[in-house]
Design a protein around this motif. Structure first.
Motif, short mmCIF file in Angstrom:
data_model
loop_
_atom_site.label_atom_id
_atom_site.label_comp_id
_atom_site.label_asym_id
_atom_site.label_seq_id
_atom_site.Cartn_x
_atom_site.Cartn_y
_atom_site.Cartn_z
N HIS A 27 0.77 -1.17 0.00
CA HIS A 27 -0.12 -0.05 -0.13
C HIS A 27 0.83 1.21 -0.08
O HIS A 27 0.38 2.14 -0.50
N VAL A 28 1.90 1.27 0.69
CA VAL A 28 2.78 2.43 0.62
C VAL A 28 4.09 2.42 -0.23
O VAL A 28 4.72 3.38 -0.15
N LYS A 29 4.36 1.35 -0.82
CA LYS A 29 5.55 1.24 -1.65
C LYS A 29 6.76 1.36 -1.08
O LYS A 29 7.95 1.42 -1.96
N VAL A 30 6.88 1.18 0.31
CA VAL A 30 8.21 1.20 0.90
C VAL A 30 8.17 -0.03 2.11
O VAL A 30 7.16 -0.12 2.72
N MET A 31 9.34 -0.62 1.99
CA MET A 31 9.59 -1.58 3.15
C MET A 31 10.32 -1.31 3.96
O MET A 31 11.43 -0.43 3.61
N ILE A 32 10.08 -1.34 5.23
CA ILE A 32 10.92 -1.21 6.43
C ILE A 32 11.72 -2.42 6.86
O ILE A 32 11.41 -3.42 7.04
N GLU A 33 13.01 -2.27 6.13
CA GLU A 33 14.06 -3.46 6.22
C GLU A 33 14.34 -3.70 7.49
O GLU A 33 14.24 -2.74 8.55
N PRO A 34 14.57 -4.83 7.76
CA PRO A 34 14.77 -5.46 9.03
C PRO A 34 15.88 -4.43 10.05
O PRO A 34 15.76 -4.27 11.16
N ALA A 35 17.07 -4.20 9.36
CA ALA A 35 17.96 -3.31 9.91
C ALA A 35 17.33 -1.91 10.31
O ALA A 35 17.90 -1.30 11.50
N THR A 36 16.69 -1.50 9.62
CA THR A 36 15.83 -0.14 9.64
C THR A 36 14.99 -0.27 11.06
O THR A 36 15.07 0.55 11.77
N ALA A 37 14.13 -1.17 11.00
CA ALA A 37 13.24 -1.51 12.00
C ALA A 37 14.01 -1.63 13.33
O ALA A 37 13.68 -0.78 14.41
N ARG A 38 15.18 -2.22 13.25
CA ARG A 38 16.08 -2.35 14.35
C ARG A 38 16.57 -0.86 14.99
O ARG A 38 16.74 -0.64 16.06
N ALA A 39 16.97 -0.05 13.96
CA ALA A 39 17.48 1.20 14.24
C ALA A 39 16.36 2.02 14.87
O ALA A 39 16.59 2.76 15.84
N ILE A 40 15.24 1.86 14.15
CA ILE A 40 13.91 2.92 14.55
C ILE A 40 13.60 2.45 16.23
O ILE A 40 13.34 3.21 16.96
N ALA A 41 13.74 1.13 16.50
CA ALA A 41 13.29 0.35 17.69
C ALA A 41 14.16 0.79 18.74
O ALA A 41 13.97 0.86 19.93
N GLU A 42 15.38 1.39 18.44
CA GLU A 42 16.17 2.12 19.41
C GLU A 42 15.53 3.32 20.30
O GLU A 42 15.93 3.49 21.57
N HIS A 43 14.62 3.66 19.61
CA HIS A 43 14.01 4.95 20.39
C HIS A 43 12.99 4.39 21.40
O HIS A 43 12.26 3.61 21.05
#
Length: 191
Positions: A27-43
């Motif tokens: 739906h949004v044409k962007v994948m949250i890559e696993p490493a990106t999810a990990r970096a975001i999850a640091e917050h």
């Protein structure tokens, strides 16, 4: 991906409630890559991710990269994959079928969490029947949602009213859903 990290960290700073990421590339044409999810999850205000990509390799990668973060929830979107995702370390799912059959989906979760493969296999058959019948009535991309709403209406749970531009099923499709519910031995209270 760095822009996603910056964007979500900026949101997490100002939101008054904890934030859950939602990966839905169809739906949004962007994948949250696993490493990106990990970096975001640091917050500290980011507490989990729901994945609706239907990509089990991706979900397994999330489980692997987040294995040292039991405080970060990983939820599956497609109910057809929730049992397997829980079996391998996911935390659950957000499943449309649970609106119609909540006990079935609780049983699926419990079977997967306890690694009861025989029970999970039995339940998965029912979930796939629901997916391949109720969700396939009609010819629209919205058939899944219309099927859930129609079944819930027939079961007396709620109205099958749909927000525009969607429209509820007409009588021929409604009759098909009624027939499927009868096959499932579900009482129809709102014919």
């Amino acid at each position: 991906q760095q822009e996603l990290i910056d964007f979500y960290h900026g949101l997490a700073e100002v939101l008054p409630l904890p934030m859950f990421l939602y990966n839905m590339p169809s739906h949004v044409k962007v994948m949250i890559e696993p490493a990106t999810a990990r970096a975001i999850a640091e917050h500290p205000n980011v507490i989990g991710l729901k994945d609706s990509s239907a990509n089990l390799v991706y979900f397994h990668s999330l489980i692997q990269i987040m294995k040292d973060r039991p405080d970060f929830s990983l939820l599956m979107g497609p109910e057809e994959l929730t049992g397997e995702s829980v079996l391998f370390g996911g935390d659950g799912g957000v499943n449309g079928g649970a609106n119609m059959f909540p006990q079935l989906y609780v049983d699926m979760y419990n079977a997967a969490a306890s690694k009861n493969i025989a029970k999970l296999t039995e339940i998965q058959e029912k979930i796939m029947f629901i997916s391949n019948s109720i969700y396939k009535v009609g010819r629209y991309g919205s058939s899944y949602l219309k099927g859930v709403k129609c079944a819930c209406s027939l079961m007396g749970i709620c109205s099958d009213y749909m927000a525009l531009p969607f429209q509820k099923f007409n009588e021929p499709e409604r009759a098909k859903v009624r027939q499927i519910l009868e096959q499932l031995n579900v009482e129809v209270v709102n014919p």
